[in-house]
Design a protein around this motif. Structure first.
Motif, PDB file in Angstrom:
ATOM      1  N   GLY A 170      -9.156  -1.734   1.555  1.00 50.57           N
ATOM      2  CA  GLY A 170      -9.185  -2.263   2.657  1.00 50.57           C
ATOM      3  C   GLY A 170      -8.552  -1.465   3.753  1.00 50.57           C
ATOM      4  N   ASN A 171      -7.333  -0.820   3.393  1.00 50.15           N
ATOM      5  CA  ASN A 171      -6.636  -0.059   4.329  1.00 50.15           C
ATOM      6  C   ASN A 171      -7.094   1.228   4.653  1.00 50.15           C
ATOM      7  OD1 ASN A 171      -5.669   1.564   2.209  1.00 50.15           O
ATOM      8  ND2 ASN A 171      -3.729   1.061   1.949  1.00 50.15           N
ATOM      9  N   GLY A 172      -8.243   1.440   3.966  1.00 49.44           N
ATOM     10  CA  GLY A 172      -8.940   2.900   4.420  1.00 49.44           C
ATOM     11  C   GLY A 172      -8.488   4.071   3.647  1.00 49.44           C
ATOM     12  N   LEU A 173      -7.611   3.860   2.730  1.00 44.32           N
ATOM     13  CA  LEU A 173      -7.121   4.815   1.817  1.00 44.32           C
ATOM     14  C   LEU A 173      -7.663   4.976   0.395  1.00 44.32           C
ATOM     15  CD1 LEU A 173      -3.210   5.094   2.837  1.00 44.32           C
ATOM     16  CD2 LEU A 173      -5.182   6.385   3.756  1.00 44.32           C
ATOM     17  N   LEU A 174      -7.665   5.972  -0.330  1.00 45.08           N
ATOM     18  CA  LEU A 174      -8.091   6.099  -1.605  1.00 45.08           C
ATOM     19  C   LEU A 174      -6.723   5.602  -2.440  1.00 45.08           C
ATOM     20  CD1 LEU A 174      -9.930   9.519  -1.985  1.00 45.08           C
ATOM     21  CD2 LEU A 174     -10.819   7.387  -1.391  1.00 45.08           C
ATOM     22  N   GLU A 175      -7.067   5.299  -3.637  1.00 46.98           N
ATOM     23  CA  GLU A 175      -5.893   4.551  -4.277  1.00 46.98           C
ATOM     24  C   GLU A 175      -5.061   5.705  -4.804  1.00 46.98           C
ATOM     25  OE1 GLU A 175      -5.476   0.858  -6.701  1.00 46.98           O
ATOM     26  OE2 GLU A 175      -7.437   1.505  -7.257  1.00 46.98           O
ATOM     27  N   TYR A 176      -3.724   5.356  -5.099  1.00 44.57           N
ATOM     28  CA  TYR A 176      -2.757   6.210  -5.704  1.00 44.57           C
ATOM     29  C   TYR A 176      -3.075   6.055  -7.360  1.00 44.57           C
ATOM     30  CZ  TYR A 176      -1.076   1.599  -6.723  1.00 44.57           C
ATOM     31  OH  TYR A 176      -1.025   0.147  -7.007  1.00 44.57           O
ATOM     32  N   TRP A 205       6.380   6.028  -2.971  1.00 45.41           N
ATOM     33  CA  TRP A 205       5.602   6.948  -3.402  1.00 45.41           C
ATOM     34  C   TRP A 205       4.219   6.690  -3.625  1.00 45.41           C
ATOM     35  CZ3 TRP A 205       2.576   7.202  -8.161  1.00 45.41           C
ATOM     36  CH2 TRP A 205       2.520   8.593  -8.528  1.00 45.41           C
ATOM     37  N   ARG A 206       3.745   5.448  -4.028  1.00 38.63           N
ATOM     38  CA  ARG A 206       2.293   5.129  -4.087  1.00 38.63           C
ATOM     39  C   ARG A 206       1.477   5.404  -2.504  1.00 38.63           C
ATOM     40  NH1 ARG A 206       2.554  -0.082  -8.187  1.00 38.63           N
ATOM     41  NH2 ARG A 206       2.418   1.130 -10.070  1.00 38.63           N
ATOM     42  N   GLN A 207       2.336   4.856  -1.594  1.00 34.72           N
ATOM     43  CA  GLN A 207       1.839   5.189  -0.131  1.00 34.72           C
ATOM     44  C   GLN A 207       1.465   6.581  -0.081  1.00 34.72           C
ATOM     45  OE1 GLN A 207       0.413   2.897   1.961  1.00 34.72           O
ATOM     46  NE2 GLN A 207       0.254   4.359   3.816  1.00 34.72           N
ATOM     47  N   ALA A 208       2.642   7.375  -0.221  1.00 28.72           N
ATOM     48  CA  ALA A 208       2.607   8.961   0.009  1.00 28.72           C
ATOM     49  C   ALA A 208       1.360   9.646  -0.875  1.00 28.72           C
ATOM     50  CB  ALA A 208       3.804   9.406  -0.216  1.00 28.72           C
ATOM     51  N   ARG A 212      -1.986  11.550   0.483  1.00 31.79           N
ATOM     52  CA  ARG A 212      -2.123  12.833  -0.081  1.00 31.79           C
ATOM     53  C   ARG A 212      -3.691  12.903  -0.533  1.00 31.79           C
ATOM     54  NH1 ARG A 212      -2.108  15.496  -4.361  1.00 31.79           N
ATOM     55  NH2 ARG A 212      -1.408  13.819  -5.790  1.00 31.79           N
ATOM     56  N   ILE A 213      -4.030  12.220  -1.205  1.00 28.77           N
ATOM     57  CA  ILE A 213      -5.019  12.218  -2.061  1.00 28.77           C
ATOM     58  C   ILE A 213      -6.280  11.698  -1.117  1.00 28.77           C
ATOM     59  CG2 ILE A 213      -6.589  10.905  -3.746  1.00 28.77           C
ATOM     60  CD1 ILE A 213      -4.218  10.585  -5.354  1.00 28.77           C
ATOM     61  N   THR A 214      -5.826  11.152  -0.147  1.00 29.64           N
ATOM     62  CA  THR A 214      -7.049  10.729   0.875  1.00 29.64           C
ATOM     63  C   THR A 214      -7.144  12.064   1.673  1.00 29.64           C
ATOM     64  OG1 THR A 214      -6.584   8.329   0.886  1.00 29.64           O
ATOM     65  CG2 THR A 214      -7.686   9.284   2.611  1.00 29.64           C
ATOM     66  N   ARG A 215      -5.994  12.484   2.225  1.00 34.65           N
ATOM     67  CA  ARG A 215      -6.254  13.801   2.959  1.00 34.65           C
ATOM     68  C   ARG A 215      -6.994  15.087   2.277  1.00 34.65           C
ATOM     69  NH1 ARG A 215      -1.073  15.611   2.931  1.00 34.65           N
ATOM     70  NH2 ARG A 215      -0.431  13.402   3.176  1.00 34.65           N
ATOM     71  N   GLU A 216      -6.693  15.271   0.892  1.00 32.97           N
ATOM     72  CA  GLU A 216      -7.183  16.286   0.249  1.00 32.97           C
ATOM     73  C   GLU A 216      -8.745  16.017   0.068  1.00 32.97           C
ATOM     74  OE1 GLU A 216      -3.181  17.585  -2.115  1.00 32.97           O
ATOM     75  OE2 GLU A 216      -5.019  16.813  -3.238  1.00 32.97           O
ATOM     76  N   LEU A 221     -12.385   9.959   5.841  1.00 29.71           N
ATOM     77  CA  LEU A 221     -11.630   8.743   5.585  1.00 29.71           C
ATOM     78  C   LEU A 221     -10.030   8.961   6.367  1.00 29.71           C
ATOM     79  CD1 LEU A 221     -12.274   7.428   2.041  1.00 29.71           C
ATOM     80  CD2 LEU A 221     -13.246   6.495   4.416  1.00 29.71           C
ATOM     81  N   TRP A 222      -9.435  10.223   6.058  1.00 32.94           N
ATOM     82  CA  TRP A 222      -8.219  10.307   6.387  1.00 32.94           C
ATOM     83  C   TRP A 222      -8.270  10.260   7.974  1.00 32.94           C
ATOM     84  CZ3 TRP A 222      -3.424   9.779   5.303  1.00 32.94           C
ATOM     85  CH2 TRP A 222      -2.416  10.206   6.357  1.00 32.94           C
ATOM     86  N   ALA A 223      -9.076  11.005   8.604  1.00 30.69           N
ATOM     87  CA  ALA A 223      -9.172  10.973  10.299  1.00 30.69           C
ATOM     88  C   ALA A 223      -9.542   9.683  10.549  1.00 30.69           C
ATOM     89  CB  ALA A 223     -10.210  11.986  10.348  1.00 30.69           C
ATOM     90  N   ALA A 224     -10.294   8.651  10.032  1.00 32.89           N
ATOM     91  CA  ALA A 224     -10.425   7.473  10.571  1.00 32.89           C
ATOM     92  C   ALA A 224      -9.290   6.450  10.375  1.00 32.89           C
ATOM     93  CB  ALA A 224     -11.678   6.818   9.850  1.00 32.89           C
ATOM     94  N   ALA A 225      -8.650   6.736   9.186  1.00 34.94           N
ATOM     95  CA  ALA A 225      -7.222   5.715   9.147  1.00 34.94           C
ATOM     96  C   ALA A 225      -6.362   6.431   9.855  1.00 34.94           C
ATOM     97  CB  ALA A 225      -6.877   6.211   7.740  1.00 34.94           C
TER      98      ALA A 225
END
Ligand code: ADE
Length: 236
Positions: A170-176, A205-208, A212-216, A221-225
């Motif tokens: 729901g926070n718009g990021l892919l999971e760690y 670490w999980r947030q980072a 990273r995974i969302t950006r790559e 999704l990264w731009a929207a987040a």
């Protein structure tokens, strides 16, 4: 009153299919939701039970007749949204799943052949939804995908642990990435921080990693987040 799904299809035997198993299957047995499937062909009125015809203007394939589809919709329609599964639709999202889960249920019309006469889509104010940019041989698998995504959000279907996971998408990021025992496997070790017992460091670490995974993988999704984050920080 439990959450109700009505499916209209020319291949009713495809239901409940995978939804009779696992989480959704148990919830179906427990009456958290109900599923009724209608064969569109039951609403044909000629000897050959014809449901389609050739397209006006010519071209390949067949089109489902509006009168037949309308009669099938009329047999189940109430206050629920009517969704037509088609690759021409708006892309399905987690927000849609949440919205449908919050309502009384859904009516899902599964197209086949080249399509459905546009007039019945308009007359019944259907929402046209796609599950992705590829063409399936019909809407049935797409309907199963929608139902799976929606049903797991119904109250009482998932445990508390899994609801938290849903919040994290729901926070718009892919999971760690996830790891379990053994700590060393085929010469590969688990990231050191996860063994540290330091909850703050693990969370960071999980947030980072999620970022990273969302950006790559998903720059969209990264731009929207990022723009949501920008709007929030700008407002404060
Ligand atoms: N029917 C055929 N392809 C589809 C898709 N990608 N999404 C939804 N319904 C479909």
């Amino acid at each position: 009153m439990s959450w109700r799904a009505s499916v209209l299809s020319l291949f009713p035997d495809m239901f409940p299919g995978p939804l009779g198993q696992s989480l959704a299957g148990r919830a179906l047995e427990n009456g958290v939701w109900s599923l009724d499937v209608t064969n569109i062909r039951d609403f044909a009125h000629d000897r050959h039970r014809t449901v389609d015809d050739t397209p006006f203007g010519g071209g390949a394939g067949m089109v489902l007749r509006p009168d037949i589809v309308d009669a099938a919709v009329a047999a189940v329609a109430d206050d629920r949204p009517v969704v037509c599964l088609t690759p021409r639709g708006r892309p399905f999202s987690q927000d849609d799943a949440r919205r449908f889960a919050a309502g009384p249920g859904i009516v899902l019309l599964c197209g086949r052949y080249e399509g459905i006469d546009q007039r019945v889509i308009e007359a019944r104010q259907m929402q046209e939804i796609s599950i992705g940019d590829y063409v399936l041989s019909g809407g049935e698998l797409a309907a199963l995908v929608l139902l799976d995504a929606i049903v797991r959000l119904l109250p009482g279907v998932m445990g508390a642990a899994d609801s938290a996971v849903e919040e994290s998408f729901g926070n718009g990021l892919l999971e760690y990435p996830h790891y379990t025992r053994p700590a060393e496997w085929q010469g590969r070790s688990v990231p050191e921080v996860l063994l540290s017992g330091h909850h703050g460091a693990v969370a960071a670490w999980r947030q980072a990693e999620a970022e990273r995974i969302t950006r790559e993988r998903r720059p969209d999704l990264w731009a929207a987040a990022a723009s949501r984050h920008h709007a929030v920080t700008a407002a404060s």
